[in-house]
Design a protein around this motif. Structure first.
Motif, PDB file in Angstrom:
ATOM      1  N   GLU A 180       0.850  -1.192   0.000  1.00  0.00           N
ATOM      2  CA  GLU A 180       0.000   0.000   0.000  1.00  0.00           C
ATOM      3  C   GLU A 180       0.884   1.240   0.000  1.00  0.00           C
ATOM      4  O   GLU A 180       1.861   1.329   0.744  1.00  0.00           O
ATOM      5  CB  GLU A 180      -0.884  -0.003   1.257  1.00  0.00           C
ATOM      6  CG  GLU A 180      -1.704   1.253   1.442  1.00  0.00           C
ATOM      7  CD  GLU A 180      -2.355   1.306   2.817  1.00  0.00           C
ATOM      8  OE1 GLU A 180      -2.613   2.424   3.303  1.00  0.00           O
ATOM      9  OE2 GLU A 180      -2.603   0.226   3.406  1.00  0.00           O
ATOM     10  N   HIS A 181       0.561   2.203  -0.838  1.00  0.00           N
ATOM     11  CA  HIS A 181       1.341   3.431  -0.905  1.00  0.00           C
ATOM     12  C   HIS A 181       0.753   4.463   0.067  1.00  0.00           C
ATOM     13  O   HIS A 181      -0.118   5.265  -0.290  1.00  0.00           O
ATOM     14  CB  HIS A 181       1.364   3.976  -2.342  1.00  0.00           C
ATOM     15  CG  HIS A 181       2.342   3.267  -3.210  1.00  0.00           C
ATOM     16  ND1 HIS A 181       3.108   3.899  -4.180  1.00  0.00           N
ATOM     17  CD2 HIS A 181       2.719   1.967  -3.238  1.00  0.00           C
ATOM     18  CE1 HIS A 181       3.891   3.020  -4.772  1.00  0.00           C
ATOM     19  NE2 HIS A 181       3.665   1.839  -4.218  1.00  0.00           N
ATOM     20  N   SER A 182       1.239   4.395   1.274  1.00  0.00           N
ATOM     21  CA  SER A 182       0.825   5.345   2.313  1.00  0.00           C
ATOM     22  C   SER A 182       1.999   5.543   3.269  1.00  0.00           C
ATOM     23  O   SER A 182       2.915   4.710   3.336  1.00  0.00           O
ATOM     24  CB  SER A 182      -0.388   4.823   3.087  1.00  0.00           C
ATOM     25  OG  SER A 182      -0.037   3.683   3.865  1.00  0.00           O
ATOM     26  N   ARG A 183       1.970   6.650   3.995  1.00  0.00           N
ATOM     27  CA  ARG A 183       3.040   6.920   4.955  1.00  0.00           C
ATOM     28  C   ARG A 183       3.093   5.807   6.003  1.00  0.00           C
ATOM     29  O   ARG A 183       4.155   5.301   6.350  1.00  0.00           O
ATOM     30  CB  ARG A 183       2.807   8.270   5.654  1.00  0.00           C
ATOM     31  CG  ARG A 183       2.951   9.499   4.770  1.00  0.00           C
ATOM     32  CD  ARG A 183       2.897  10.758   5.635  1.00  0.00           C
ATOM     33  NE  ARG A 183       2.881  11.970   4.827  1.00  0.00           N
ATOM     34  CZ  ARG A 183       1.780  12.549   4.394  1.00  0.00           C
ATOM     35  NH1 ARG A 183       0.582  12.016   4.669  1.00  0.00           N
ATOM     36  NH2 ARG A 183       1.843  13.660   3.666  1.00  0.00           N
ATOM     37  N   HIS A 184       1.933   5.467   6.537  1.00  0.00           N
ATOM     38  CA  HIS A 184       1.860   4.456   7.590  1.00  0.00           C
ATOM     39  C   HIS A 184       2.475   3.138   7.121  1.00  0.00           C
ATOM     40  O   HIS A 184       3.311   2.528   7.803  1.00  0.00           O
ATOM     41  CB  HIS A 184       0.399   4.241   8.018  1.00  0.00           C
ATOM     42  CG  HIS A 184       0.242   3.258   9.131  1.00  0.00           C
ATOM     43  ND1 HIS A 184       0.331   1.892   8.949  1.00  0.00           N
ATOM     44  CD2 HIS A 184       0.007   3.438  10.459  1.00  0.00           C
ATOM     45  CE1 HIS A 184       0.154   1.277  10.095  1.00  0.00           C
ATOM     46  NE2 HIS A 184      -0.042   2.184  11.030  1.00  0.00           N
ATOM     47  N   ALA A 185       2.087   2.682   5.928  1.00  0.00           N
ATOM     48  CA  ALA A 185       2.567   1.403   5.419  1.00  0.00           C
ATOM     49  C   ALA A 185       4.077   1.439   5.188  1.00  0.00           C
ATOM     50  O   ALA A 185       4.790   0.478   5.501  1.00  0.00           O
ATOM     51  CB  ALA A 185       1.833   1.047   4.130  1.00  0.00           C
ATOM     52  N   TRP A 186       4.586   2.544   4.638  1.00  0.00           N
ATOM     53  CA  TRP A 186       6.015   2.636   4.344  1.00  0.00           C
ATOM     54  C   TRP A 186       6.842   2.616   5.626  1.00  0.00           C
ATOM     55  O   TRP A 186       7.827   1.882   5.725  1.00  0.00           O
ATOM     56  CB  TRP A 186       6.313   3.901   3.548  1.00  0.00           C
ATOM     57  CG  TRP A 186       7.717   3.939   3.004  1.00  0.00           C
ATOM     58  CD1 TRP A 186       8.136   3.527   1.777  1.00  0.00           C
ATOM     59  CD2 TRP A 186       8.897   4.405   3.702  1.00  0.00           C
ATOM     60  NE1 TRP A 186       9.493   3.703   1.656  1.00  0.00           N
ATOM     61  CE2 TRP A 186       9.990   4.237   2.826  1.00  0.00           C
ATOM     62  CE3 TRP A 186       9.127   4.934   4.964  1.00  0.00           C
ATOM     63  CZ2 TRP A 186      11.290   4.597   3.174  1.00  0.00           C
ATOM     64  CZ3 TRP A 186      10.435   5.273   5.333  1.00  0.00           C
ATOM     65  CH2 TRP A 186      11.480   5.107   4.435  1.00  0.00           C
ATOM     66  N   ILE A 187       6.444   3.418   6.604  1.00  0.00           N
ATOM     67  CA  ILE A 187       7.209   3.494   7.857  1.00  0.00           C
ATOM     68  C   ILE A 187       7.188   2.146   8.573  1.00  0.00           C
ATOM     69  O   ILE A 187       8.214   1.665   9.062  1.00  0.00           O
ATOM     70  CB  ILE A 187       6.643   4.608   8.767  1.00  0.00           C
ATOM     71  CG1 ILE A 187       6.849   5.976   8.092  1.00  0.00           C
ATOM     72  CG2 ILE A 187       7.304   4.584  10.129  1.00  0.00           C
ATOM     73  CD1 ILE A 187       6.137   7.115   8.781  1.00  0.00           C
ATOM     74  N   TYR A 188       6.004   1.515   8.610  1.00  0.00           N
ATOM     75  CA  TYR A 188       5.889   0.214   9.272  1.00  0.00           C
ATOM     76  C   TYR A 188       6.789  -0.813   8.582  1.00  0.00           C
ATOM     77  O   TYR A 188       7.510  -1.569   9.243  1.00  0.00           O
ATOM     78  CB  TYR A 188       4.430  -0.249   9.244  1.00  0.00           C
ATOM     79  CG  TYR A 188       4.196  -1.583   9.926  1.00  0.00           C
ATOM     80  CD1 TYR A 188       3.972  -1.641  11.296  1.00  0.00           C
ATOM     81  CD2 TYR A 188       4.206  -2.776   9.198  1.00  0.00           C
ATOM     82  CE1 TYR A 188       3.762  -2.859  11.938  1.00  0.00           C
ATOM     83  CE2 TYR A 188       4.009  -3.998   9.824  1.00  0.00           C
ATOM     84  CZ  TYR A 188       3.776  -4.028  11.193  1.00  0.00           C
ATOM     85  OH  TYR A 188       3.577  -5.240  11.823  1.00  0.00           O
ATOM     86  N   GLN A 189       6.760  -0.833   7.256  1.00  0.00           N
ATOM     87  CA  GLN A 189       7.579  -1.792   6.506  1.00  0.00           C
ATOM     88  C   GLN A 189       9.072  -1.510   6.704  1.00  0.00           C
ATOM     89  O   GLN A 189       9.883  -2.428   6.812  1.00  0.00           O
ATOM     90  CB  GLN A 189       7.229  -1.716   5.019  1.00  0.00           C
ATOM     91  CG  GLN A 189       7.934  -2.749   4.144  1.00  0.00           C
ATOM     92  CD  GLN A 189       7.576  -4.163   4.546  1.00  0.00           C
ATOM     93  OE1 GLN A 189       6.411  -4.541   4.491  1.00  0.00           O
ATOM     94  NE2 GLN A 189       8.558  -4.938   4.960  1.00  0.00           N
ATOM     95  N   LYS A 190       9.420  -0.245   6.761  1.00  0.00           N
ATOM     96  CA  LYS A 190      10.812   0.146   6.980  1.00  0.00           C
ATOM     97  C   LYS A 190      11.323  -0.366   8.331  1.00  0.00           C
ATOM     98  O   LYS A 190      12.468  -0.802   8.453  1.00  0.00           O
ATOM     99  CB  LYS A 190      10.930   1.675   6.913  1.00  0.00           C
ATOM    100  CG  LYS A 190      12.333   2.228   7.135  1.00  0.00           C
ATOM    101  CD  LYS A 190      13.244   1.938   5.962  1.00  0.00           C
ATOM    102  CE  LYS A 190      14.594   2.630   6.121  1.00  0.00           C
ATOM    103  NZ  LYS A 190      15.525   2.309   5.030  1.00  0.00           N
ATOM    104  N   LEU A 191      10.468  -0.314   9.339  1.00  0.00           N
ATOM    105  CA  LEU A 191      10.846  -0.773  10.668  1.00  0.00           C
ATOM    106  C   LEU A 191      10.968  -2.297  10.726  1.00  0.00           C
ATOM    107  O   LEU A 191      11.834  -2.839  11.416  1.00  0.00           O
ATOM    108  CB  LEU A 191       9.827  -0.287  11.705  1.00  0.00           C
ATOM    109  CG  LEU A 191       9.820   1.224  11.969  1.00  0.00           C
ATOM    110  CD1 LEU A 191       8.572   1.628  12.723  1.00  0.00           C
ATOM    111  CD2 LEU A 191      11.068   1.617  12.759  1.00  0.00           C
TER     112      LEU A 191
END
Length: 342
Positions: free
Chosen positions: A56-67
């Motif tokens: 999913e292209h969203s801030r929440h999804a990106w940050i969570y995946q990055k962590l």
């Protein structure tokens, strides 16, 4: 060759940011390698590099995946220079931890939080937070159950009587002066325990914060005035000694636990020091219902449902009998007690 290896070593250290955690000579003034996160929650979505990861292209999804998988966004990029590759380490965050950190990072925005929406701590809450920081700093939770979080050593102990004590409710239990002095210079309370409280060399300020933290958490007020004994009578003290003997308190509360024949779970602190350590109100509550204050304790309840099995003392009034035991406890002397039983 040696100079080449030194050069490459410095380059790798600089690139990977090893000095952020480790003290390395020559890198004392090196700048952090991490991205500035002060306003990460306001960052435009197009500035996030989703690479070739299907998500999913969203801030929440990106940050969570990055962590959860910090270097996943290099996936599918066949040609990428060494200096362009991602370098955030994998901290093995749990889902809950990653979600909590994601929520925090999303809160870092350019928009100021309106005053009415901010949590404003009162003086006691501020002191609790200061103490909570000190407890976290010294990893007190590694041994003790405190603030509702089970201690690691306490959880792993098969015999809970040999585990570090639970500190929930400690502020209602012990006198502030005793707690202060103990934190300053820990001494043995339960000699049968395998574990020992370290001497951390706490500063006076840190000790004060911990005392206030545990006291306020327990709903108590901090006082260093010392023990304030409730008034009593000779009749109550005599009844207290009688009940103390009938209930065989010294069977578990022994001055010399090395001679005990029972397991550690049945052993309890030396009652000679109760007057210096415990608060009278807590002692009365403990005698009334130990399980209510500490579930799973081996301390028996002598007054089930607020009733007493001894009906010929103080009119069979359980409350009066509890007070009598408490009052005697604060005047208890093992030698005098032994002499009176002969």
């Amino acid at each position: 060759r040696q100079s080449k290896l030194v050069f490459l070593g410095k380059k790798i250290i600089s690139r990977q940011g090893c000095y952020a955690c480790h003290t390395i000579k020559g890198f004392e003034n090196a700048k952090p390698i991490g991205t500035e996160l002060t306003t990460e929650g306001s960052k435009d979505l197009h500035q996030f590099d989703f690479g070739h990861v299907e998500m999913e292209h969203s801030r929440h999804a990106w940050i969570y995946q990055k962590l959860k998988d910090p270097r996943i966004f290099d996936k599918g990029k066949l040609i990428r220079e060494y200096d362009d590759k991602l370098r955030m380490p994998d901290f093995s965050f749990s889902n809950e931890q990653a979600e909590a950190l994601t929520t925090f990072v999303l809160s870092l925005t350019k928009d100021p939080i309106p005053l009415e929406m901010q949590r404003r701590l009162n003086l006691k809450e501020q002191q609790v937070e200061k103490g909570r920081f000190i407890v976290s700093k010294y990893n007190c939770n590694g041994c003790h159950t405190v603030d509702g979080k089970p201690g690691k050593l306490w959880e792993s102990a098969s015999d809970k009587g040999s585990a570090p004590p639970i500190l929930d409710g400690e502020g209602a239990k012990v006198q502030e002066k005793w707690m202060h002095d103990f934190l300053k210079q820990p001494h043995t309370i339960r000699p049968w325990l395998t574990y020992r409280m370290p001497t951390f060399g706490l500063s006076e300020e840190e000790i004060t914060h911990i005392v206030q933290y545990l006291t306020y958490l327990s709903g108590q007020e901090v006082s260093y005035q010392g023990l304030q004994l409730p008034p009593t009578t000779q009749e109550k003290l005599a009844v207290g000694e009688t009940l103390f003997t009938k209930f065989q308190c010294t069977k578990c509360h022994q001055s010399d636990p090395s001679s005990a024949k029972m397991g550690a779970s049945f052993l309890a602190p030396d009652l000679r020091f109760a007057k210096e350590r415990l608060k009278p109100d807590w002692v009365a509550q403990w005698l009334e219902d130990p399980q209510k204050l500490q579930a799973g304790t081996m301390m028996p309840g002598f007054f089930p449902d607020g009733q007493t099995p001894i009906t010929d003392l103080l009119g069979g009034d359980a409350h009066q009998q509890i007070e009598a035991i408490r009052d005697y406890l604060y005047r208890y002397d093992p030698q005098e007690h032994e002499s009176s039983q002969k």
